[in-house]
Design an enzyme around this catalytic site. Structure first.
Site, short mmCIF file in Angstrom:
data_model
loop_
_atom_site.label_atom_id
_atom_site.label_comp_id
_atom_site.label_asym_id
_atom_site.label_seq_id
_atom_site.Cartn_x
_atom_site.Cartn_y
_atom_site.Cartn_z
N SER A 8 0.86 -1.19 0.00
CA SER A 8 0.00 0.00 0.00
C SER A 8 0.89 1.23 0.00
O SER A 8 2.00 1.21 0.52
CB SER A 8 -0.93 0.03 1.22
OG SER A 8 -0.19 0.22 2.42
N CYS A 9 0.39 2.30 -0.63
CA CYS A 9 1.12 3.57 -0.67
C CYS A 9 0.16 4.69 -0.32
O CYS A 9 -1.06 4.49 -0.32
CB CYS A 9 1.74 3.80 -2.04
SG CYS A 9 0.54 4.02 -3.38
N PRO A 10 0.66 5.88 0.01
CA PRO A 10 -0.23 6.96 0.43
C PRO A 10 -1.33 7.30 -0.56
O PRO A 10 -2.45 7.60 -0.16
CB PRO A 10 0.73 8.15 0.63
CG PRO A 10 2.03 7.52 1.00
CD PRO A 10 2.08 6.26 0.18
N GLY A 12 -2.36 5.17 -2.97
CA GLY A 12 -3.11 3.97 -3.29
C GLY A 12 -3.31 3.75 -4.78
O GLY A 12 -4.25 3.09 -5.20
N THR A 16 1.45 1.01 -5.09
CA THR A 16 0.81 -0.17 -4.50
C THR A 16 0.90 -1.36 -5.44
O THR A 16 1.28 -2.47 -5.03
CB THR A 16 -0.66 0.13 -4.17
OG1 THR A 16 -0.72 1.19 -3.20
CG2 THR A 16 -1.37 -1.10 -3.63
#
Length: 506
Positions: A8-10, A12, A16
């Protein structure tokens, strides 16, 4: 071995799924099985519990708190940032293998406190202040982008159809002059003009949430749920006084820290129950309201007005230089903070710009999107023209990069930058900067905030836009091929010198 992973990444969006693909590919190459759960902006692609139970180890490659973390309890686990999985998948897998071989179950693996309901970002308490600020800011941006895309494209479609409905290039001005309430009260489904009004109003409503959502979720990232109410109130206040995007940033951080401070007050037990539902939202909203409406709102609004006036006054060489700068920013970190600053600067301008067809903000949006398409398209072209300079995995990534670049997803070039950072980034910056400047010089405009070639009908002077993208792509591909060729020749010369030295020694 068998591994399960969560990415997951900030925002999204890109990192990700790129991290997931990188882990799966490196696992197959090493004879391991890696099943990945992506927790992105479109939701969570959950792994079946039986697969988790059968796994030897767990990889968390996440910049957000992992949802349902307790499902992985009792397994050897490593916890890394999502960018490490994109840039160093082999090292991440090696660390996971070592964790399994050691048999140590970390405390983080058995923690179930988050359960997906914790703060929006996973902030390392030992991280630098700058890193934490970036994570808070990117959280707000990640929640804002869907509103920008939906609202911006609806408004753009309304403007495009209005030229047919009103029979001229001034259709965009005509549709905004219509009494929307009157149209909706007597809506005629057979009238194209009425549909234009509905599209415009819907898009404007979506755009109206832009600053409040940005402010609210920055505050949420800092203070968790107590930050939501003052963050949204502050963002709405920023919009009311005309402080715009900059005001939303200020209220987001101020609301988050104010709510966090109030939530840590030591109060009697009888008051604790009403703190989250009454005391914190009441006091923090009041404080932020006074801050924005009375103290900071007018100065920030004046600054925003000055910025708008300056942009409107740009012409000739000045606006071309601005395009070069924004293009270089888009090509520098390929979806990272600098890239997002340039993009956010462009899209927030769409929410406040007038309707002149040659408005500076529309040119800025066109330059930013064109420049953001260059790097992945160039990497795709380079892997096609000079296959020998790239690995098999890079050539496969190049095939996907055609679509990613055409769709304005700059992150499609990240696998190449991870493998060869300075050559790819230098090439990307050069080509993207050229594209940004050319778009400005050609006078192309864009009223949609995303879409790449798929929103071509919404681009003014679209031939110039496409020409700028093609030229920038050719420049970037040529530079990266040249730099990689020089690298390989240098490596051959080094090997020859080493061989000669060995013969002399012998």
């Amino acid at each position: 071995m068998k591994f399960v992973a969560v990415t997951s990444c900030p925002t999204g969006i890109a990192h990700t799924y790129m991290a997931a693909e990188a882990l799966e590919q490196i696992g197959r190459a090493g004879g391991h099985e890696v099943v990945v759960e992506t927790q992105g902006s479109i939701g969570t692609d959950a792994i079946d519990q039986s697969v988790i139970d059968a796994a030897d180890g767990v990889i968390f490659a996440a910049d957000l708190e992992v949802k349902g973390r307790e499902r992985f309890a009792g397994k050897p686990t490593i916890d890394v940032g999502v960018k490490r999985a994109v840039h160093e998948p082999q090292k991440v897998l090696d660390e996971a293998i070592a964790a399994v071989e050691s048999g140590v179950v970390t405390a983080a693996a058995t923690s179930s406190s988050s359960g997906g309901s914790g703060p929006a970002t996973k902030v390392d308490p030992n991280a630098s202040t700058l890193s934490r600020v970036r994570q808070w800011l990117m959280t707000g941006v990640s929640y804002m982008i869907p509103f920008v895309a939906a609202g911006g494209i609806l408004i753009a479609l309304s403007f495009m159809l209005s030229q047919l409905a009103w029979g001229g290039a001034d259709g965009a001005i005509e549709v905004t002059a219509v009494d929307a309430a009157g149209v909706l009260a007597s809506f005629d489904p057979t009238s194209l003009q009425h549909w234009c009004v509905v599209l415009l109003k819907t898009g404007q409503l979506a755009f109206g949430f832009l600053v409040p959502v940005l402010s609210g979720f920055i505050a949420y990232a800092i203070a968790d749920r107590p930050g939501l109410v003052p963050g949204f109130v502050g963002g709405a206040a920023a919009g009311f006084v005309g402080a715009g995007f900059l005001g939303g940033l200020v209220t987001g951080f101020a609301a988050g820290f104010l709510a966090l401070w109030i939530s840590r007050w030591r109060v009697p037990k009888g008051v604790r129950g009403v703190m989250p539902v009454v005391v914190i939202p009441l006091l923090s909203s009041l404080g932020i309201g006074i801050l924005m409406l009375v103290v900071l709102g007018r100065p920030i609004a004046a600054l925003m007005d000055g910025l708008g006036t300056w942009l409107s006054s740009l012409s000739g060489g000045s606006i071309v230089l601005l395009g070069i700068l924004l293009g270089a920013m888009m090509g520098f970190d390929l979806g990272g903070p600098i890239n997002k600053v340039a993009y956010t600067f462009a899209v927030t301008g769409l929410a406040t710009e007038g309707l002149a067809s040659d408005a500076a903000q529309y040119k800025i949006m066109a330059a930013v999107m064109a420049a953001g398409m260059v790097a992945p398209l160039a990497m795709a072209l380079a892997t096609t023209v000079r296959k020998g300079l790239f690995t098999e995995i890079e050539r496969e990534n190049g095939k996907a990069a055609w679509l990613l670049g055409a769709s304005f997803i700059s992150e499609g070039a990240i696998p190449f930058a991870a493998a060869d950072p300075w050559r790819v980034i230098v090439s990307s910056v050069v080509g993207s900067a050229a594209t940004g400047g050319l778009v400005m010089a050609f006078g192309s405009t864009l009223v949609a905030p995303h879409g790449g070639i798929w929103v071509l009908p919404l681009i003014g002077s679209w031939l110039g836009f496409l020409a700028a993208v093609v030229i920038g792509t050719l420049i970037t591909a040529a530079v990266v091929i040249l730099l990689k060729t020089l690298r390989d020749r240098s490596a051959v010369r080094t090997q020859d010198v080493a061989a000669e030295g060995a013969l002399v020694t012998a």
